[in-house]
Design a protein around this motif. Sequence first.
Motif, PDB file in Angstrom:
ATOM      1  N   GLN A 111       0.098 -14.244  -2.183  1.00  0.00           N
ATOM      2  CA  GLN A 111      -1.262 -14.651  -2.257  1.00  0.00           C
ATOM      3  C   GLN A 111      -1.969 -14.715  -1.088  1.00  0.00           C
ATOM      4  OE1 GLN A 111      -2.099 -18.017  -4.944  1.00  0.00           O
ATOM      5  NE2 GLN A 111      -3.939 -18.484  -3.722  1.00  0.00           N
ATOM      6  N   THR A 112      -1.538 -15.194   0.074  1.00  0.00           N
ATOM      7  CA  THR A 112      -2.156 -15.498   1.309  1.00  0.00           C
ATOM      8  C   THR A 112      -2.465 -13.894   1.917  1.00  0.00           C
ATOM      9  OG1 THR A 112      -1.168 -17.484   1.888  1.00  0.00           O
ATOM     10  CG2 THR A 112      -1.911 -16.105   3.572  1.00  0.00           C
ATOM     11  N   LEU A 113      -1.155 -12.887   1.856  1.00  0.00           N
ATOM     12  CA  LEU A 113      -1.798 -11.505   2.056  1.00  0.00           C
ATOM     13  C   LEU A 113      -2.692 -10.997   1.604  1.00  0.00           C
ATOM     14  CD1 LEU A 113      -1.040  -8.894   3.785  1.00  0.00           C
ATOM     15  CD2 LEU A 113       0.809  -8.530   1.868  1.00  0.00           C
ATOM     16  N   LEU A 114      -2.709 -10.819  -0.097  1.00  0.00           N
ATOM     17  CA  LEU A 114      -3.785 -10.571  -0.944  1.00  0.00           C
ATOM     18  C   LEU A 114      -5.208 -11.076  -0.663  1.00  0.00           C
ATOM     19  CD1 LEU A 114      -1.795  -9.710  -3.731  1.00  0.00           C
ATOM     20  CD2 LEU A 114      -2.817  -8.161  -2.490  1.00  0.00           C
ATOM     21  N   GLY A 115      -5.103 -12.436  -0.052  1.00  0.00           N
ATOM     22  CA  GLY A 115      -6.231 -13.334   0.156  1.00  0.00           C
ATOM     23  C   GLY A 115      -7.036 -12.781   1.551  1.00  0.00           C
ATOM     24  N   GLU A 116      -5.946 -12.395   2.350  1.00  0.00           N
ATOM     25  CA  GLU A 116      -6.577 -11.917   3.599  1.00  0.00           C
ATOM     26  C   GLU A 116      -7.398 -10.642   3.435  1.00  0.00           C
ATOM     27  OE1 GLU A 116      -3.167 -11.977   6.200  1.00  0.00           O
ATOM     28  OE2 GLU A 116      -3.339 -14.274   6.693  1.00  0.00           O
ATOM     29  N   LEU A 117      -6.550  -9.687   2.688  1.00  0.00           N
ATOM     30  CA  LEU A 117      -7.272  -8.268   2.287  1.00  0.00           C
ATOM     31  C   LEU A 117      -8.402  -8.601   1.690  1.00  0.00           C
ATOM     32  CD1 LEU A 117      -3.983  -6.572   1.340  1.00  0.00           C
ATOM     33  CD2 LEU A 117      -5.178  -6.379   3.428  1.00  0.00           C
ATOM     34  N   ASN A 118      -8.569  -9.269   0.470  1.00  0.00           N
ATOM     35  CA  ASN A 118      -9.837  -9.557  -0.095  1.00  0.00           C
ATOM     36  C   ASN A 118     -10.968 -10.014   0.937  1.00  0.00           C
ATOM     37  OD1 ASN A 118     -11.039 -10.338  -2.758  1.00  0.00           O
ATOM     38  ND2 ASN A 118     -11.394 -12.245  -1.877  1.00  0.00           N
ATOM     39  N   LEU A 126     -13.655  -3.770  10.367  1.00  0.00           N
ATOM     40  CA  LEU A 126     -13.216  -4.032   9.114  1.00  0.00           C
ATOM     41  C   LEU A 126     -12.283  -2.885   8.533  1.00  0.00           C
ATOM     42  CD1 LEU A 126     -16.323  -5.928   7.418  1.00  0.00           C
ATOM     43  CD2 LEU A 126     -13.952  -6.673   7.765  1.00  0.00           C
ATOM     44  N   GLN A 127     -12.694  -1.808   8.482  1.00  0.00           N
ATOM     45  CA  GLN A 127     -11.824  -0.743   7.768  1.00  0.00           C
ATOM     46  C   GLN A 127     -10.772  -0.436   8.465  1.00  0.00           C
ATOM     47  OE1 GLN A 127     -12.904   0.736   4.913  1.00  0.00           O
ATOM     48  NE2 GLN A 127     -10.986   1.764   5.105  1.00  0.00           N
ATOM     49  N   ALA A 128     -10.646  -0.482   9.732  1.00  0.00           N
ATOM     50  CA  ALA A 128      -9.558  -0.347  10.406  1.00  0.00           C
ATOM     51  C   ALA A 128      -8.572  -1.541  10.212  1.00  0.00           C
ATOM     52  CB  ALA A 128      -9.627  -0.143  12.059  1.00  0.00           C
ATOM     53  N   GLN A 129      -9.082  -2.780  10.081  1.00  0.00           N
ATOM     54  CA  GLN A 129      -8.043  -3.907   9.661  1.00  0.00           C
ATOM     55  C   GLN A 129      -7.561  -3.669   8.344  1.00  0.00           C
ATOM     56  OE1 GLN A 129     -10.613  -7.061  11.040  1.00  0.00           O
ATOM     57  NE2 GLN A 129      -8.761  -8.361  11.132  1.00  0.00           N
ATOM     58  N   LEU A 130      -8.586  -3.477   7.457  1.00  0.00           N
ATOM     59  CA  LEU A 130      -7.879  -3.190   5.967  1.00  0.00           C
ATOM     60  C   LEU A 130      -6.767  -2.335   5.937  1.00  0.00           C
ATOM     61  CD1 LEU A 130     -11.055  -3.109   3.661  1.00  0.00           C
ATOM     62  CD2 LEU A 130      -8.910  -4.397   3.418  1.00  0.00           C
ATOM     63  N   GLU A 131      -6.938  -0.918   6.632  1.00  0.00           N
ATOM     64  CA  GLU A 131      -5.939  -0.063   6.733  1.00  0.00           C
ATOM     65  C   GLU A 131      -4.621  -0.464   7.270  1.00  0.00           C
ATOM     66  OE1 GLU A 131      -7.804   3.276   8.527  1.00  0.00           O
ATOM     67  OE2 GLU A 131      -9.031   3.623   7.000  1.00  0.00           O
ATOM     68  N   ALA A 132      -4.738  -1.399   8.356  1.00  0.00           N
ATOM     69  CA  ALA A 132      -3.699  -1.781   8.723  1.00  0.00           C
ATOM     70  C   ALA A 132      -2.945  -2.914   7.904  1.00  0.00           C
ATOM     71  CB  ALA A 132      -3.910  -2.390  10.049  1.00  0.00           C
ATOM     72  N   GLY A 133      -3.754  -3.689   7.287  1.00  0.00           N
ATOM     73  CA  GLY A 133      -2.924  -4.841   6.222  1.00  0.00           C
ATOM     74  C   GLY A 133      -2.506  -4.011   5.077  1.00  0.00           C
ATOM     75  N   LEU A 134      -2.946  -2.996   4.518  1.00  0.00           N
ATOM     76  CA  LEU A 134      -2.335  -2.156   3.434  1.00  0.00           C
ATOM     77  C   LEU A 134      -0.906  -1.798   3.709  1.00  0.00           C
ATOM     78  CD1 LEU A 134      -5.417   0.150   2.299  1.00  0.00           C
ATOM     79  CD2 LEU A 134      -4.394  -2.131   1.239  1.00  0.00           C
ATOM     80  N   LEU A 135      -0.547  -1.573   4.863  1.00  0.00           N
ATOM     81  CA  LEU A 135       0.762  -1.369   5.259  1.00  0.00           C
ATOM     82  C   LEU A 135       1.814  -2.355   4.959  1.00  0.00           C
ATOM     83  CD1 LEU A 135       0.290   0.364   8.918  1.00  0.00           C
ATOM     84  CD2 LEU A 135       0.298   1.666   6.556  1.00  0.00           C
ATOM     85  N   ALA A 136       1.179  -3.813   4.952  1.00  0.00           N
ATOM     86  CA  ALA A 136       2.253  -4.819   4.282  1.00  0.00           C
ATOM     87  C   ALA A 136       2.318  -4.942   3.004  1.00  0.00           C
ATOM     88  CB  ALA A 136       1.693  -5.993   4.879  1.00  0.00           C
ATOM     89  N   LEU A 137       1.560  -3.815   1.936  1.00  0.00           N
ATOM     90  CA  LEU A 137       2.028  -4.146   0.768  1.00  0.00           C
ATOM     91  C   LEU A 137       3.383  -3.927   0.069  1.00  0.00           C
ATOM     92  CD1 LEU A 137      -1.405  -2.913  -0.792  1.00  0.00           C
ATOM     93  CD2 LEU A 137      -0.477  -5.119  -1.036  1.00  0.00           C
ATOM     94  N   PRO A 138       3.753  -2.849   0.685  1.00  0.00           N
ATOM     95  CA  PRO A 138       5.274  -2.504   0.013  1.00  0.00           C
ATOM     96  C   PRO A 138       6.207  -3.689   0.290  1.00  0.00           C
ATOM     97  CG  PRO A 138       4.636  -0.802   1.282  1.00  0.00           C
ATOM     98  CD  PRO A 138       3.391  -1.701   1.363  1.00  0.00           C
ATOM     99  N   THR A 139       6.099  -4.216   1.348  1.00  0.00           N
ATOM    100  CA  THR A 139       6.968  -5.574   1.653  1.00  0.00           C
ATOM    101  C   THR A 139       6.891  -6.714   0.656  1.00  0.00           C
ATOM    102  OG1 THR A 139       7.195  -5.043   4.209  1.00  0.00           O
ATOM    103  CG2 THR A 139       7.710  -7.256   3.340  1.00  0.00           C
ATOM    104  N   MET A 140       5.452  -6.634   0.407  1.00  0.00           N
ATOM    105  CA  MET A 140       5.024  -8.103  -0.396  1.00  0.00           C
ATOM    106  C   MET A 140       5.558  -7.700  -1.740  1.00  0.00           C
ATOM    107  SD  MET A 140       1.633  -8.793  -2.075  1.00  0.00           S
ATOM    108  CE  MET A 140       1.520  -7.728  -3.375  1.00  0.00           C
ATOM    109  N   GLU A 141       5.321  -6.465  -2.176  1.00  0.00           N
ATOM    110  CA  GLU A 141       5.843  -5.818  -3.582  1.00  0.00           C
ATOM    111  C   GLU A 141       7.338  -6.207  -3.865  1.00  0.00           C
ATOM    112  OE1 GLU A 141       4.424  -1.971  -3.888  1.00  0.00           O
ATOM    113  OE2 GLU A 141       2.336  -2.699  -3.542  1.00  0.00           O
ATOM    114  N   THR A 142       8.003  -5.814  -2.574  1.00  0.00           N
ATOM    115  CA  THR A 142       9.592  -6.116  -2.778  1.00  0.00           C
ATOM    116  C   THR A 142       9.970  -7.574  -2.835  1.00  0.00           C
ATOM    117  OG1 THR A 142      10.008  -4.115  -1.196  1.00  0.00           O
ATOM    118  CG2 THR A 142      11.767  -5.547  -1.499  1.00  0.00           C
ATOM    119  N   ALA A 143       9.158  -8.252  -2.046  1.00  0.00           N
ATOM    120  CA  ALA A 143       9.459  -9.790  -2.139  1.00  0.00           C
ATOM    121  C   ALA A 143       9.156 -10.347  -3.636  1.00  0.00           C
ATOM    122  CB  ALA A 143       8.665 -10.514  -0.982  1.00  0.00           C
TER     123      ALA A 143
END
Length: 515
Positions: A455-462, A490-507
Motif C-alpha cells: 500500500q505504501t508503494l502504491l500510495g507513493e505512485l498515487n 513527476l513523469q520521470a519519478q513515476l516511470e522509476a517507481g513502476l519498476l518496483a511493481l513486479p517485486t510488490m506483486e511477487t510479495a
Amino acid sequence: MPQETEIKLALHPRDAERLLAHPLLRGLPRAGQRLFNTYFDTPDLALREARLAVRERRVGGRSLLTVKTSGSTVGGLSQRGEWEVPKPRGRVDFSRVVDEPALAAALKDWAPRLRAVFRTDFARRAMVVEHAGARVELAFDDGHIAVGNGRRVRRERLLEVELELLDGPVDALLDLAHTLVLGPEGRTAGALRLHPEPRSKAERGYALFAGQAAMPRRAAPLELRRDMTAREAFQAASLACLTHLQANEAEPRALAHLPPAAAPLPDPEFVHQLRVALRRLRTGLRLFRDHLPRRWVAHWSAHWKGLADTLGAARNWDVFATEWLPERLPDSDARPEAQALRAWVAGQRREANLAVARALADPAHALALLAFTRSVFALPEPRERVNLPRWAVATLRRGHARLREQARDARRLGPDGRHELRLALKKLRYTQEFLVGLLDPKRAARSTATLADAQTLLGELNDLSTAQVLLQRVPAALAPTLVATLQAGLQAQLEAGLLALPTMETALERSPLPW
C-alpha cells in the motif's frame, strides 16, 4: 458501580439565545445555580494516567465529592462510572465513597498527594424533561475552565448542554439530543450549531493545565470476540470508527468559526485521521452488508461517501502543499514564478480545508452523528446466526484471491489498474484489522505488514499521479515554465517507481494468509 449515561453538546455562542428559545428549554430557570468545581490530582498526574477524575463541587452552602471513571464515549453519548457523596470533613476515606475495593485502595494511596489542578466555574440552568418514555436532566452550562491564579490565570470558555439519563431507554436520550439540534423551529434548515462533544470537562481542564495543543488521534485497536454475533461485531467496529472520527473533528471544525484569511490551518494529520476513520467505517459497512438491512447500508454508505470526498480533496492539497512541493521548490527559491506558484497552491489548500471545516461545523453533520449512533444501537439481529470466526476466514479468502488477481493485472491496466489495486489493498488491510481478533495473531500480523508495504508503494505512485492532476489545474499564465519542469520531473519519478511493481506483486503472491 453507579453508571452515568449522558450526552454532551457543545454550543456556538451565537446560537445561545436561539437554544434558550427552544420549546423544551423555555421552562429553564432564568437565574442559574452557580457551580464552583475543583479537580484534584497528584503532582505526576496519576489520576489522569488512570483515566479517573476526583472533583469537589460547591453549590450554595453544600460541598460534594465526586469520583468519575473514563467510561466510553461515542456519537456524543458517554457512559461512565460515577460516585458522588457529601464531602467528608478532614481526610477522605475513599472506601466510603466508591464501592470498588481496588479503586478505593488506589485512591487511598494517592490521597496524601492530591492537589488542586484546575477549576470550572459556571452557571447551570437545569430541568427534568420527560421525553419518549425517559426522564432526562437537561442542564445548560455557561462559564469557563480556569488554570492558575492571579495574573497567570488561563481561561477557556465553557458553553454546553448536558443531557443525563435518569431513567428510561438510551434511545430516548439520543432522540432528545437530535430534537435540540433541530432548533426551535424543528427544521434541518434552521438547526443549531450544537455539536456532540466527546471530551469531558475534566479532559478539557487537563489539556488547559498542560498547555497542550490538541493532537491528532489514531484508531485504537479493535478486538472482536469469537462469540459475537455479526450484528454485535458490526456495532463494535462502527462505533469504534465513529469514536476515532470524533476524536479528530474539533481542530478542523474550528476553522469554520475563525476569520478565513488569518486563521492558521490545522495539522494535516487531523484531516488524514478523519479520512482513515471514514474509510474504516465504510469498510465495515461493506464488510457486514449481508448481515444488515440493505436500505440502511445504502443510505449510510452514500452519506459517509460525501464527507469522505470532501476530506479526500483536502488531503490531496495537504500532501501536495506540505510534502511534495517543498521538496521540489524550497522556500529559498525566490523566483517570482516560484513565489506565485506557492501562493496559488496555498490558496487551493486553504479552500479545501475550509470546505472540510464547513462540512464538520454544519448542523447536518451533528444530526447525522446522532442519527447514525442511534440507528447502530437499534440494528436488528439477523435471522441467521453465523459462526463469526469461520465467516471471517471465508471473507478474507475471497478478498485475498481477488487481490492477487488485481496484482497480476495492475501493470497491464495502467494507472487505473494501480489505483484500483491500491483501494483493494486498503480495503483488505482494514478488513484484516477489523477481524484480527478472530485470526491467528502472528500470521495476521505478517500478512497485514505485507499489505501495508504494498500500500505504501502504491500510495507513493498515487501521490505522484495526484500531483500531476493538481499541477494541471494551475492557471496557464501563472508559472508555465516552472510547471512544465515539475511535470517532467513527476513523469520521470513515476516511470522509476513502476519498476518496483513486479517485486510488490511477487510479495503479495507469497504473502502468508492470515489464518
